[in-house]
Write an enzyme that holds these catalytic residues in place. Structure first.
Site, PDB file in Angstrom:
ATOM      1  N   ASP A 178      49.944  52.826  64.311  1.00  0.00           N
ATOM      2  CA  ASP A 178      50.426  52.733  65.697  1.00  0.00           C
ATOM      3  C   ASP A 178      51.535  51.680  65.786  1.00  0.00           C
ATOM      4  OD1 ASP A 178      48.508  54.606  66.321  1.00  0.00           O
ATOM      5  OD2 ASP A 178      47.130  53.201  67.295  1.00  0.00           O
ATOM      6  N   HIS A 229      49.106  58.221  60.461  1.00  0.00           N
ATOM      7  CA  HIS A 229      50.135  57.341  61.037  1.00  0.00           C
ATOM      8  C   HIS A 229      49.530  55.963  61.273  1.00  0.00           C
ATOM      9  CE1 HIS A 229      47.740  58.526  64.500  1.00  0.00           C
ATOM     10  NE2 HIS A 229      48.182  57.439  65.123  1.00  0.00           N
ATOM     11  N   ARG A 258      38.629  68.694  71.383  1.00  0.00           N
ATOM     12  CA  ARG A 258      38.320  67.267  71.399  1.00  0.00           C
ATOM     13  C   ARG A 258      39.335  66.557  72.290  1.00  0.00           C
ATOM     14  NH1 ARG A 258      40.299  62.775  68.396  1.00  0.00           N
ATOM     15  NH2 ARG A 258      38.722  61.172  68.089  1.00  0.00           N
ATOM     16  N   HIS A 293      45.678  56.017  60.052  1.00  0.00           N
ATOM     17  CA  HIS A 293      44.557  56.815  60.555  1.00  0.00           C
ATOM     18  C   HIS A 293      45.037  58.207  60.914  1.00  0.00           C
ATOM     19  CE1 HIS A 293      46.374  54.531  63.893  1.00  0.00           C
ATOM     20  NE2 HIS A 293      46.006  55.511  64.713  1.00  0.00           N
TER      21      HIS A 293
HETATM   22  C1  OGA Z   1      46.806  57.927  68.614  1.00  0.00           C
HETATM   23  C2  OGA Z   1      45.589  58.127  67.804  1.00  0.00           C
HETATM   24  C3  OGA Z   1      43.358  59.001  67.611  1.00  0.00           C
HETATM   25  C4  OGA Z   1      42.419  59.919  68.313  1.00  0.00           C
HETATM   26  O1  OGA Z   1      46.884  58.524  69.715  1.00  0.00           O
HETATM   27  O2  OGA Z   1      47.684  57.151  68.157  1.00  0.00           O
HETATM   28  O3  OGA Z   1      45.538  57.646  66.702  1.00  0.00           O
HETATM   29  O4  OGA Z   1      41.240  59.865  67.975  1.00  0.00           O
HETATM   30  N1  OGA Z   1      44.585  58.850  68.312  1.00  0.00           N
HETATM   31  O5  OGA Z   1      42.850  60.684  69.164  1.00  0.00           O
HETATM   32 NI    NI Z   2      47.054  56.209  66.402  1.00  0.00          NI
END
Ligand code: OGA
Ligand code: NI
Length: 340
Positions: free
Chosen positions: A221, A219, A285, A275
């Site tokens: 942001d 996605h 995690r 990402h």
């Molecule tokens: C998000 C995101 C990445 C992560 O919350 O938009 O990309 O490492 N998180 O949790």
């Molecule tokens: Ni994100």
């Protein structure tokens, strides 16, 4: 780990997962759109230079921020001025709240006085396994938390502390990026108020399924700038030169990424990059993200002409994203607003 605290992923996505095992094409269409993963260092920027008395040193730092935002859409910062203690406190509150029984978390909105729908898990709209996210999150509108302090609740007070300090950092970075586009504007200060921003607490439970599954599906942001703090487990990846790059965790660094709104505002100069998070079979995690967002009625318009994108309000943008997720299973994002 208490099994009852995990969302019922396997049960809820039984059909999708079965379908995938019978049809590996479906899976590969979903998860491996780009060639596989390299581990590379993100650009690393030492923010202490912004305080340097030598103007050349300050300018060099600003230049690096703008360059990384153009070429990567992602960078890491050290000496960012946020004390470790603030992350540690929020992280331990985060662990506690996710350990609550699943039933309770789904009703947590009321208990924690967040807006309803703050607790999310999986991907209700997923139509194929590539759209599935093996994670749970509290997506918190900061209006629900800020200023309501007689903060006897330590989760809320840790969120408030983290949000306040992250907001300063996000504003500083946004102002630098605007300046480097030739705009000394108060746009971000005027429109991205502390209580229009969001904080997201993410938890990625270990994923026992043998085939690779996303912890968070690919996605971009939907904000101006994101500040991300991740633990040492790893799993965050981003697209660079048509490849997935794995981001190596660094305990001293924060990860900064450009969101869709800044890409639109900068007329495509700063990049909002796709990402994702991949799951880990054994280790859970955690991450926390601060999203610099404007009020719903803020109009986002390119600062340079001719514009690549139609102007839109943040409200319209969010509605379009919701409609696309509902009807297509995933977000289209900025391409929806291209003029040509
Ligand atoms: C998000 C995101 C990445 C992560 O919350 O938009 O990309 O490492 N998180 O949790
Ligand atoms: Ni994100």
């Amino acid at each position: 780990m208490d099994p009852i605290s995990d969302p019922p992923f396997e049960e809820a996505y039984k059909n999708l997962l079965n379908k995938t095992q019978n049809n590996s094409n479906d899976f590969h269409n979903g998860i491996e759109k780009f060639a596989v993963v390299e581990e590379r260092e993100l650009p690393m920027i030492d923010l202490s230079r912004l305080e340097n008395e030598d103007e050349m040193v300050r300018e060099e730092c600003k230049f690096e921020i703008a360059k990384a935002s153009q070429e990567w859409g992602f960078f890491q910062v050290i000496n960012h001025g946020i004390p470790k203690d603030i992350f540690n406190k929020l992280k331990s509150e985060q662990e506690k709240v996710f350990k609550l029984p699943f039933d309770k978390k789904t009703k947590e909105d009321k208990f924690l006085q967040f807006s309803s729908g703050s607790y999310r898990w999986g991907t209700p709209s997923a139509t194929c396994v590539g759209q599935l996210s093996w994670s749970e999150a509290f997506h918190i509108l900061l209006k629900d938390v800020l200023g309501s302090s007689t903060q006897s609740n330590t989760l809320r007070s840790s969120i408030e502390e983290f949000a306040t300090i992250s907001s300063n950092l996000a504003q500083t970075l946004a102002d630098i990026l605007a300046e480097k586009m030739g705009h000394d504007s108060t746009f971000f200060k005027d429109n991205c108020l502390p209580n229009t921003c969001y904080l997201r607490l993410n938890r990625y439970p270990p994923c026992p399924i043998a085939s690779p599954i996303h912890g968070l599906m690919p996605h971009t942001d939907s904000d101006f700038i994101t500040i991300l703090y991740q633990d040492q487990v790893g799993g965050l990846q981003l697209v660079k030169d048509k490849k997935w790059i794995a981001v190596k965790p660094n305990p001293n660094a924060l990860i900064i990424n450009i969101g869709d709104l800044f890409q639109a505002w900068s007329n495509g100069v700063y990049k909002s990059i796709e990402h994702r998070v991949v799951t880990n079979p054994k280790i859970e995690r955690f991450s926390m993200a601060y999203f610099l967002c404007p009020s719903n009625d803020t109009v986002i318009e390119s600062c340079k002409k001719p514009s690549l994108y139609k102007k839109f309000s943040f409200q319209e943008y969010r509605q379009q994203v919701r409609d696309d997720v509902q009807s297509l299973g995933s977000k289209i994002g900025l391409p929806r607003f291209l003029l040509f």
